[in-house]
Scaffold this motif. Sequence first.
Motif, PDB file in Angstrom:
ATOM      1  N   GLU A   9       0.692  -1.533  -0.283  1.00  0.00           N
ATOM      2  CA  GLU A   9       0.113   0.630   0.420  1.00  0.00           C
ATOM      3  C   GLU A   9       0.614   1.160   0.160  1.00  0.00           C
ATOM      4  OE1 GLU A   9      -3.142  -0.137  -0.327  1.00  0.00           O
ATOM      5  OE2 GLU A   9      -4.241  -1.995   0.588  1.00  0.00           O
ATOM      6  N   VAL A  10       0.122   2.412  -0.231  1.00  0.00           N
ATOM      7  CA  VAL A  10       1.111   3.595  -0.189  1.00  0.00           C
ATOM      8  C   VAL A  10       1.056   4.290   1.629  1.00  0.00           C
ATOM      9  CG1 VAL A  10       1.247   5.971  -1.369  1.00  0.00           C
ATOM     10  CG2 VAL A  10       0.214   3.971  -2.662  1.00  0.00           C
ATOM     11  N   PRO A  11       2.247   4.149   1.851  1.00  0.00           N
ATOM     12  CA  PRO A  11       2.391   5.186   3.059  1.00  0.00           C
ATOM     13  C   PRO A  11       2.184   6.596   3.388  1.00  0.00           C
ATOM     14  CG  PRO A  11       4.409   3.483   2.651  1.00  0.00           C
ATOM     15  CD  PRO A  11       3.486   3.854   1.439  1.00  0.00           C
ATOM     16  N   GLY A  12       1.158   6.724   3.457  1.00  0.00           N
ATOM     17  CA  GLY A  12       0.633   8.454   4.280  1.00  0.00           C
ATOM     18  C   GLY A  12      -0.652   8.133   2.843  1.00  0.00           C
ATOM     19  N   PHE A  13      -1.026   7.083   2.259  1.00  0.00           N
ATOM     20  CA  PHE A  13      -2.013   7.377   1.974  1.00  0.00           C
ATOM     21  C   PHE A  13      -3.029   6.661   1.382  1.00  0.00           C
ATOM     22  CE2 PHE A  13       1.147   9.133  -1.786  1.00  0.00           C
ATOM     23  CZ  PHE A  13       0.726   9.954  -1.737  1.00  0.00           C
ATOM     24  N   ALA A  14      -2.651   4.848   1.896  1.00  0.00           N
ATOM     25  CA  ALA A  14      -3.744   4.441   2.179  1.00  0.00           C
ATOM     26  C   ALA A  14      -3.605   3.266   3.495  1.00  0.00           C
ATOM     27  CB  ALA A  14      -3.500   3.256   0.632  1.00  0.00           C
ATOM     28  N   GLY A  15      -4.802   2.427   3.651  1.00  0.00           N
ATOM     29  CA  GLY A  15      -4.599   1.981   5.559  1.00  0.00           C
ATOM     30  C   GLY A  15      -4.177   0.795   5.596  1.00  0.00           C
ATOM     31  N   ARG A  16      -3.672   0.548   4.480  1.00  0.00           N
ATOM     32  CA  ARG A  16      -2.990  -0.716   4.872  1.00  0.00           C
ATOM     33  C   ARG A  16      -1.542  -1.191   4.342  1.00  0.00           C
ATOM     34  NH1 ARG A  16      -7.605  -5.782   4.137  1.00  0.00           N
ATOM     35  NH2 ARG A  16      -5.691  -6.920   4.927  1.00  0.00           N
ATOM     36  N   ALA A  17      -0.698  -0.159   4.689  1.00  0.00           N
ATOM     37  CA  ALA A  17      -0.003  -0.020   2.975  1.00  0.00           C
ATOM     38  C   ALA A  17       1.535  -0.680   4.156  1.00  0.00           C
ATOM     39  CB  ALA A  17       0.699   0.984   3.451  1.00  0.00           C
ATOM     40  N   ALA A  18       2.365  -1.945   3.466  1.00  0.00           N
ATOM     41  CA  ALA A  18       2.784  -2.370   3.165  1.00  0.00           C
ATOM     42  C   ALA A  18       4.042  -1.866   3.225  1.00  0.00           C
ATOM     43  CB  ALA A  18       2.392  -3.969   3.171  1.00  0.00           C
ATOM     44  N   ALA A  19       4.246  -1.085   2.593  1.00  0.00           N
ATOM     45  CA  ALA A  19       5.767  -0.638   2.306  1.00  0.00           C
ATOM     46  C   ALA A  19       6.662   0.153   3.274  1.00  0.00           C
ATOM     47  CB  ALA A  19       5.787   0.648   1.250  1.00  0.00           C
ATOM     48  N   ARG A  20       8.009  -0.463   3.630  1.00  0.00           N
ATOM     49  CA  ARG A  20       9.018   0.103   4.786  1.00  0.00           C
ATOM     50  C   ARG A  20       9.297   0.943   4.588  1.00  0.00           C
ATOM     51  NH1 ARG A  20       7.082  -4.422   5.565  1.00  0.00           N
ATOM     52  NH2 ARG A  20       7.692  -6.814   5.589  1.00  0.00           N
ATOM     53  N   PRO A  21       9.861   1.659   5.722  1.00  0.00           N
ATOM     54  CA  PRO A  21      10.042   3.517   5.806  1.00  0.00           C
ATOM     55  C   PRO A  21      10.924   3.062   5.790  1.00  0.00           C
ATOM     56  CG  PRO A  21       9.035   2.321   7.923  1.00  0.00           C
ATOM     57  CD  PRO A  21       9.051   1.286   7.456  1.00  0.00           C
ATOM     58  N   ARG A  22      11.818   4.760   5.653  1.00  0.00           N
ATOM     59  CA  ARG A  22      13.143   4.802   4.967  1.00  0.00           C
ATOM     60  C   ARG A  22      14.117   3.717   5.475  1.00  0.00           C
ATOM     61  NH1 ARG A  22      14.706  10.697   3.668  1.00  0.00           N
ATOM     62  NH2 ARG A  22      16.413   9.627   3.075  1.00  0.00           N
ATOM     63  N   ALA A  23      15.271   3.653   4.663  1.00  0.00           N
ATOM     64  CA  ALA A  23      15.278   2.309   5.532  1.00  0.00           C
ATOM     65  C   ALA A  23      16.863   4.224   6.908  1.00  0.00           C
ATOM     66  CB  ALA A  23      16.541   1.288   4.812  1.00  0.00           C
ATOM     67  N   ASP A  24      17.034   4.828   5.745  1.00  0.00           N
ATOM     68  CA  ASP A  24      17.968   5.366   6.759  1.00  0.00           C
ATOM     69  C   ASP A  24      17.334   6.105   7.525  1.00  0.00           C
ATOM     70  OD1 ASP A  24      16.253   6.988   5.079  1.00  0.00           O
ATOM     71  OD2 ASP A  24      17.848   8.538   4.683  1.00  0.00           O
ATOM     72  N   SER A  25      15.903   6.121   8.182  1.00  0.00           N
ATOM     73  CA  SER A  25      15.486   6.786   9.104  1.00  0.00           C
ATOM     74  C   SER A  25      14.954   6.079   9.829  1.00  0.00           C
ATOM     75  CB  SER A  25      14.306   8.080   8.960  1.00  0.00           C
ATOM     76  OG  SER A  25      13.649   7.126   8.356  1.00  0.00           O
ATOM     77  N   LEU A  26      14.906   4.418  10.252  1.00  0.00           N
ATOM     78  CA  LEU A  26      15.173   3.715  10.951  1.00  0.00           C
ATOM     79  C   LEU A  26      16.612   2.660  10.501  1.00  0.00           C
ATOM     80  CD1 LEU A  26      10.697   2.501  10.235  1.00  0.00           C
ATOM     81  CD2 LEU A  26      12.408   3.816  11.934  1.00  0.00           C
ATOM     82  N   GLU A  27      16.511   2.620  11.813  1.00  0.00           N
ATOM     83  CA  GLU A  27      17.571   1.869  13.193  1.00  0.00           C
ATOM     84  C   GLU A  27      17.919   0.306  13.370  1.00  0.00           C
ATOM     85  OE1 GLU A  27      20.613   5.047  13.677  1.00  0.00           O
ATOM     86  OE2 GLU A  27      20.614   3.979  14.776  1.00  0.00           O
ATOM     87  N   MET A  82       6.796   7.128  -3.667  1.00  0.00           N
ATOM     88  CA  MET A  82       5.608   7.797  -2.574  1.00  0.00           C
ATOM     89  C   MET A  82       6.324   7.682  -1.903  1.00  0.00           C
ATOM     90  SD  MET A  82       5.795  10.103  -5.834  1.00  0.00           S
ATOM     91  CE  MET A  82       5.080  11.241  -5.182  1.00  0.00           C
ATOM     92  N   ARG A  83       6.477   7.017  -0.577  1.00  0.00           N
ATOM     93  CA  ARG A  83       6.146   6.448   0.456  1.00  0.00           C
ATOM     94  C   ARG A  83       6.439   8.297   1.167  1.00  0.00           C
ATOM     95  NH1 ARG A  83      10.044   2.657   1.122  1.00  0.00           N
ATOM     96  NH2 ARG A  83      11.492   3.917   1.174  1.00  0.00           N
ATOM     97  N   PRO A  84       5.392   8.892   2.216  1.00  0.00           N
ATOM     98  CA  PRO A  84       5.604  10.243   2.738  1.00  0.00           C
ATOM     99  C   PRO A  84       7.016   9.904   4.420  1.00  0.00           C
ATOM    100  CG  PRO A  84       3.515   8.711   4.753  1.00  0.00           C
ATOM    101  CD  PRO A  84       3.997   8.681   2.976  1.00  0.00           C
ATOM    102  N   LEU A  87       4.711  13.766   8.691  1.00  0.00           N
ATOM    103  CA  LEU A  87       2.738  13.682   8.488  1.00  0.00           C
ATOM    104  C   LEU A  87       2.230  14.613   7.674  1.00  0.00           C
ATOM    105  CD1 LEU A  87       2.511  13.456  12.359  1.00  0.00           C
ATOM    106  CD2 LEU A  87       2.102  11.111  10.814  1.00  0.00           C
ATOM    107  N   ASP A  88       3.460  15.918   7.369  1.00  0.00           N
ATOM    108  CA  ASP A  88       3.139  16.752   6.426  1.00  0.00           C
ATOM    109  C   ASP A  88       3.009  16.204   4.928  1.00  0.00           C
ATOM    110  OD1 ASP A  88       3.208  18.972   8.491  1.00  0.00           O
ATOM    111  OD2 ASP A  88       5.227  19.819   7.989  1.00  0.00           O
ATOM    112  N   GLU A  89       4.130  15.141   4.660  1.00  0.00           N
ATOM    113  CA  GLU A  89       3.185  14.573   2.967  1.00  0.00           C
ATOM    114  C   GLU A  89       1.869  14.095   3.138  1.00  0.00           C
ATOM    115  OE1 GLU A  89       6.691  12.700   1.695  1.00  0.00           O
ATOM    116  OE2 GLU A  89       7.891  14.622   2.091  1.00  0.00           O
ATOM    117  N   VAL A  90       1.494  13.174   4.099  1.00  0.00           N
ATOM    118  CA  VAL A  90       0.427  12.427   4.638  1.00  0.00           C
ATOM    119  C   VAL A  90      -0.848  12.867   4.065  1.00  0.00           C
ATOM    120  CG1 VAL A  90      -1.225  10.982   5.963  1.00  0.00           C
ATOM    121  CG2 VAL A  90       1.484  11.364   6.469  1.00  0.00           C
TER     122      VAL A  90
END
Length: 504
Positions: A9-27, A82-84, A87-90
């Motif tokens: 799903e599209v993070p920030g757009f659809a409710g059941r997003a399965a896409a991963r967060p940015r690797a450089d922002s999550l350790e 296109m994942r956000p 929060l401002d991109e959601v």
Amino acid sequence: MAGPSPHHEVPGFAGRAAARPRADSLEHMSRVDPAQADGLFDEPGREPAQPPAAASSSASTSSAGPAAGGVPAAQQPLAVRMRPHGLDEVVGQEHLLGPGTPIRQLVDRDVPMSLVLWGPPGTGKTTLAYVVAGVTRRRFVEISAVSDGVKRVRAEIDLARRELGMTGRQTVLFVDEVHRFNKAQQDALLPAVENRWVSFIGATTENPFFSVISPLLSRSLLLTLEPLGEDHLREVIARALADERGLGGRVELTPEATDHLIRLAGGDARRTLTYLEAAALVVPDGRAIDVEVLEKAVDRAAVRYDREGDQHYDVVSAFIKSIRGSDVDAALHYLARMLEAGEDPRFIARRLIVHASEDIGMADPTALQTATAAAHAVEFVGLPEARINLAQAVIHLSLAPKSNAVITAIDQAIGDVRKGLVGQVPPHLRDAHYKGAAKIGHGEGYRYAHDFPGGVVRQQYAPDAVADRRYYRPTRHGAEARFSEVLDRIRAVLRGHRDGGRTT
């Protein structure tokens, strides 16, 4: 209800997003792949889940290197690219993301908090969980209630406690489809939520008051997500067309194709971007994506239908007239035509409710119950499943005996009132409960119907001006034939003669 989608799903757009967060922002993100099912329903080619400890040790990568999951960013689906990033991109859910809202507090103040996100598919439940974890740089763990059990839950909670104790780092424990957990599985979450070892976020499409246990619900903040509207989807499309992460201005979309794409998406932004990407891959060089290209890309013809123009009114008129004329096949055709064109299913349900009384009425009193139940199903289930409920109502109403006696009766009564035929309420029917009412004759001579055989007694109820009017004239169709006979007898008693109540 349909099972969980296997697609991202599209993070920030659809409710059941399965896409991963940015690797450089999550350790040290703990990734959870669905475990292989046992028995007849195993899915071929699916890899078994990694143990929690191994999954949580994945190394972070820079934005220039391989993306999460080892797929280069350029090869990721448009929906994932296109994942956000915040929060401002959601897109959408403004009522949950404004200043001072709980999610803003969770992000801005980095406060441990447990949430239950309730809303239909494609509204941003999973997206918000990923964004919250990414922005706050918390360890993120996703558990699927479809494939994981108590053992997995307890293992991740133990890891979260150790992480919190050794480094002070919080963990976001996201449970998708939490309503699929049974009571024992939900009970396993309580200690972690109670002691704030984790920031629990549960996502559900079911009413949490029925599907989530009370102790867990009382320890969590319930947030209701609303469906994405057309304006939200237009923003998603415009951003994907222009953003370098998306199509970077390399293709254009005609206004007609945009409208058709929104209708095809059905409020799901991930589907919107998937269809857009498919069309961008097949569009000839130098040509904008038009309806023809979009039809070829998604293999679905555009239904020529203007929700605010002639087609809207013509099709819904034909729909109702087909039901009235008992042509069930034509009625189903027009229902399918409206659904495929993106007509609001609530509008269709409202028309069925009106029709149930206007053209069927007492000839089949259950028709109104069926139409109302279909409307409730639209609100509770939503499309695409609710198409079945609407079809059932259409079939019932089409095959039901018809009568317009109800609408004729109320319209005639309203017509007389508008003409000034109102008159005074008969004295014996006036309110006699207050002190002094008897002195002015209120209630005097009133005959209590239950004191007489059959519960009907000769007595005037209508004002003198309309005492002889007969508004309801039942037909002999279906169940109304029985009401016609009953009404003849009642009117004969009320008016004191045997034939005065005839309606034929």
